[in-house]
Design an enzyme around this catalytic site. Structure first.
Site, PDB file in Angstrom:
ATOM      1  N   LYS A 185       0.847  -1.198   0.000  1.00  0.00           N
ATOM      2  CA  LYS A 185       0.000   0.000   0.000  1.00  0.00           C
ATOM      3  C   LYS A 185       0.883   1.248   0.000  1.00  0.00           C
ATOM      4  CE  LYS A 185      -3.979   2.034   2.299  1.00  0.00           C
ATOM      5  NZ  LYS A 185      -4.310   2.584   3.597  1.00  0.00           N
ATOM      6  N   SER A 253      -5.556  11.162  -1.603  1.00  0.00           N
ATOM      7  CA  SER A 253      -5.730  11.674  -0.234  1.00  0.00           C
ATOM      8  C   SER A 253      -4.690  12.750   0.075  1.00  0.00           C
ATOM      9  CB  SER A 253      -5.637  10.531   0.767  1.00  0.00           C
ATOM     10  OG  SER A 253      -4.436   9.816   0.580  1.00  0.00           O
ATOM     11  N   GLU A 265       1.126  13.181   5.805  1.00  0.00           N
ATOM     12  CA  GLU A 265       1.876  12.185   6.581  1.00  0.00           C
ATOM     13  C   GLU A 265       3.171  11.811   5.840  1.00  0.00           C
ATOM     14  OE1 GLU A 265      -1.394   9.672   9.049  1.00  0.00           O
ATOM     15  OE2 GLU A 265      -1.771   9.682   6.903  1.00  0.00           O
TER      16      GLU A 265
HETATM   17  P1  NAP Z   1      -8.393  12.581  11.384  1.00  0.00           P
HETATM   18  O1  NAP Z   1      -9.768  12.687  10.811  1.00  0.00           O
HETATM   19  O2  NAP Z   1      -7.496  13.760  11.334  1.00  0.00           O
HETATM   20  O3  NAP Z   1      -8.567  12.113  12.902  1.00  0.00           O
HETATM   21  C1  NAP Z   1      -7.488  12.025  13.778  1.00  0.00           C
HETATM   22  C2  NAP Z   1      -8.051  12.233  15.176  1.00  0.00           C
HETATM   23  O4  NAP Z   1      -7.000  12.000  16.129  1.00  0.00           O
HETATM   24  C3  NAP Z   1      -8.564  13.650  15.424  1.00  0.00           C
HETATM   25  O5  NAP Z   1      -9.891  13.558  15.872  1.00  0.00           O
HETATM   26  C4  NAP Z   1      -7.652  14.183  16.526  1.00  0.00           C
HETATM   27  O6  NAP Z   1      -8.317  14.949  17.502  1.00  0.00           O
HETATM   28  C5  NAP Z   1      -7.227  12.893  17.189  1.00  0.00           C
HETATM   29  N1  NAP Z   1      -6.011  13.054  17.997  1.00  0.00           N
HETATM   30  C6  NAP Z   1      -4.784  13.458  17.599  1.00  0.00           C
HETATM   31  N2  NAP Z   1      -3.945  13.496  18.657  1.00  0.00           N
HETATM   32  C7  NAP Z   1      -4.671  13.104  19.733  1.00  0.00           C
HETATM   33  C8  NAP Z   1      -4.377  12.938  21.109  1.00  0.00           C
HETATM   34  N3  NAP Z   1      -3.161  13.181  21.586  1.00  0.00           N
HETATM   35  N4  NAP Z   1      -5.358  12.523  21.941  1.00  0.00           N
HETATM   36  C9  NAP Z   1      -6.603  12.272  21.485  1.00  0.00           C
HETATM   37  N5  NAP Z   1      -6.946  12.412  20.174  1.00  0.00           N
HETATM   38  C10 NAP Z   1      -5.985  12.826  19.318  1.00  0.00           C
HETATM   39  O7  NAP Z   1      -7.591  11.376  10.722  1.00  0.00           O
HETATM   40  P2  NAP Z   1      -8.164  10.109   9.915  1.00  0.00           P
HETATM   41  O8  NAP Z   1      -8.494  10.521   8.532  1.00  0.00           O
HETATM   42  O9  NAP Z   1      -9.190   9.406  10.731  1.00  0.00           O
HETATM   43  O10 NAP Z   1      -6.840   9.232   9.809  1.00  0.00           O
HETATM   44  C11 NAP Z   1      -6.341   8.434  10.872  1.00  0.00           C
HETATM   45  C12 NAP Z   1      -5.311   7.488  10.254  1.00  0.00           C
HETATM   46  O11 NAP Z   1      -6.003   6.571   9.382  1.00  0.00           O
HETATM   47  C13 NAP Z   1      -4.271   8.210   9.379  1.00  0.00           C
HETATM   48  O12 NAP Z   1      -3.020   7.602   9.479  1.00  0.00           O
HETATM   49  C14 NAP Z   1      -4.834   8.018   7.968  1.00  0.00           C
HETATM   50  O13 NAP Z   1      -3.836   8.063   6.942  1.00  0.00           O
HETATM   51  C15 NAP Z   1      -5.433   6.629   8.077  1.00  0.00           C
HETATM   52  N6  NAP Z   1      -6.473   6.366   7.100  1.00  0.00           N
HETATM   53  C16 NAP Z   1      -7.516   7.242   6.942  1.00  0.00           C
HETATM   54  C17 NAP Z   1      -8.515   6.955   6.007  1.00  0.00           C
HETATM   55  C18 NAP Z   1      -9.693   7.878   5.812  1.00  0.00           C
HETATM   56  O14 NAP Z   1     -10.480   7.657   4.882  1.00  0.00           O
HETATM   57  N7  NAP Z   1      -9.877   8.909   6.609  1.00  0.00           N
HETATM   58  C19 NAP Z   1      -8.440   5.779   5.257  1.00  0.00           C
HETATM   59  C20 NAP Z   1      -7.380   4.902   5.463  1.00  0.00           C
HETATM   60  C21 NAP Z   1      -6.400   5.208   6.386  1.00  0.00           C
HETATM   61  P3  NAP Z   1      -8.923  16.410  17.229  1.00  0.00           P
HETATM   62  O15 NAP Z   1     -10.235  16.156  16.561  1.00  0.00           O
HETATM   63  O16 NAP Z   1      -9.064  16.942  18.615  1.00  0.00           O
HETATM   64  O17 NAP Z   1      -7.924  17.127  16.379  1.00  0.00           O
END
Ligand code: NAP
Length: 306
Positions: A185, A253, A265
């Site tokens: 990936k 993305s 990232e």
């Molecule tokens: P996101 O929407 O930015 O969510 C990340 C969350 O982590 C935010 O709510 C943030 O809080 C929280 N966070 C960060 N530091 C924290 C801490 N110290 N304590 C508590 N909460 C904390 O990210 P995402 O899109 O879900 O992605 C997460 C991972 O999955 C990434 O590595 C991404 O590449 C991967 N991924 C995502 C997708 C997708 O479709 N979104 C698909 C495949 C893989 P706040 O809201 O307070 O900022």
């Protein structure tokens, strides 16, 4: 039925997608938010909302901050790769002996960093192709059906709670080669996403930059073979082309992150591949050049270069 609590660290896109589906199935879930301000914001929303195929469902899932003292047996780490280590460090004292961590982060590098912090717990790596985004604070849109592969690097047995994922309708499979999957990936990401950012284009427009894509694939194949991931190199060129064509109308993305002013990232994607190549003495001039251009590109837009 095992009724172990699902603690979910990070109520962003993927964390909310998992939390709402688990809670909808009647499984016990706790959200862990970063601080009292975020907890207050969540309380004022009245719960977490899942938007799936036009249907809205709001679930009042209990939440707490990282400073809570409830012990944790099973934790889904749903932060970005660059936040995962710090976030896990902040809740590490709450992890019970024999706890399990599911690491949802994209790319590679953050999983090992987290595992090194908590050697007494089992770290399960997840490779997800599901797609989700936040349309508002504490509200997630399930944008793309996909799949989740879970596995560990110790050739461990599949956990018995995978049944709970089936109950929640989370498509998954236990994988004995999770590192191959994550590397594959990652290689696909490196061949496509940075170029879509630099050329400011949709995935399909990379068909006009075929030589550049093929040259990156050549180097990625060499890096994968040199660093002990030859399986992830098999048929890479063909799959990159297939993905470009199948997702021709999409913005990657990474493109979307940059366009919307969000930190990327990079360090865990192209940056990780360049670092591993260097550690193994593998010459990868094209990948390194693209990384430098990408860092310049995001910095020029006021975003961090790591
Ligand atoms: P996101 O929407 O930015 O969510 C990340 C969350 O982590 C935010 O709510 C943030 O809080 C929280 N966070 C960060 N530091 C924290 C801490 N110290 N304590 C508590 N909460 C904390 O990210 P995402 O899109 O879900 O992605 C997460 C991972 O999955 C990434 O590595 C991404 O590449 C991967 N991924 C995502 C997708 C997708 O479709 N979104 C698909 C495949 C893989 P706040 O809201 O307070 O900022």
């Amino acid at each position: 039925m095992n009724t172990t609590l699902w603690h979910i660290l990070g109520a962003g896109s993927l964390g909310s997608l998992w939390a709402t589906r688990l809670a909808r199935a009647g499984l016990p879930v706790r959200l862990i938010l970063r601080d009292a301000t975020r907890l207050g914001a969540y309380a004022s929303k009245g719960g977490l909302t899942l938007n799936e195929q036009g249907q809205h469902l709001t679930l009042d899932i209990p939440a707490q901050t990282v400073d809570d003292d409830e012990p944790i047996q099973r934790l889904l780490v749903a932060c970005k790769a660059y936040d995962a280590e710090r976030a896990v460090k902040s809740i590490a004292p709450r992890l019970k002996a024999g706890a399990e961590l599911l690491l949802l982060q994209n790319g590679l590098g953050s999983q090992d960093a987290v595992a090194g912090l908590v050697p007494h717990v089992r770290c399960i790596f997840v490779s997800s192709t599901e797609g989700a985004f936040r349309d508002a604070d504490f509200s997630v849109v399930f944008a793309g059906k996909g799949f989740n592969w879970l596995g560990d690097t110790q050739s461990g047995a599949a956990p018995d709670w995978l049944d709970e994922l089936s109950l929640a309708g989370i498509p998954h499979q236990w994988s004995s080669d999770i590192l191959d999957r994550l590397w594959r990936k990652l290689a696909l990401n490196c061949a496509i996403n940075p170029l879509t950012v630099l050329h400011e284009c949709r995935n399909g427009d990379l068909l006009q930059h075929r030589e550049e894509v093929d040259a990156l694939c050549d180097e990625l194949v060499q890096v994968l073979k040199t660093c002990g991931q030859p399986e992830a190199a098999i048929g890479l060129h063909a799959e990159v082309n297939r993905v470009i064509q199948a997702t021709a109308a999409n913005y990657s993305s990474m493109y979307q992150d940059v366009a919307q002013g969000r930190r990327t990232e990079i360090s865990y994607l192209l940056g990780h591949v360049c670092n591993v190549a260097r550690q193994h003495g593998c010459h990868a001039p094209g990948l390194n050049r693209i990384r430098e251009q990408l860092i310049d590109h995001v910095r020029a837009r006021g975003l961090p270069g790591d």
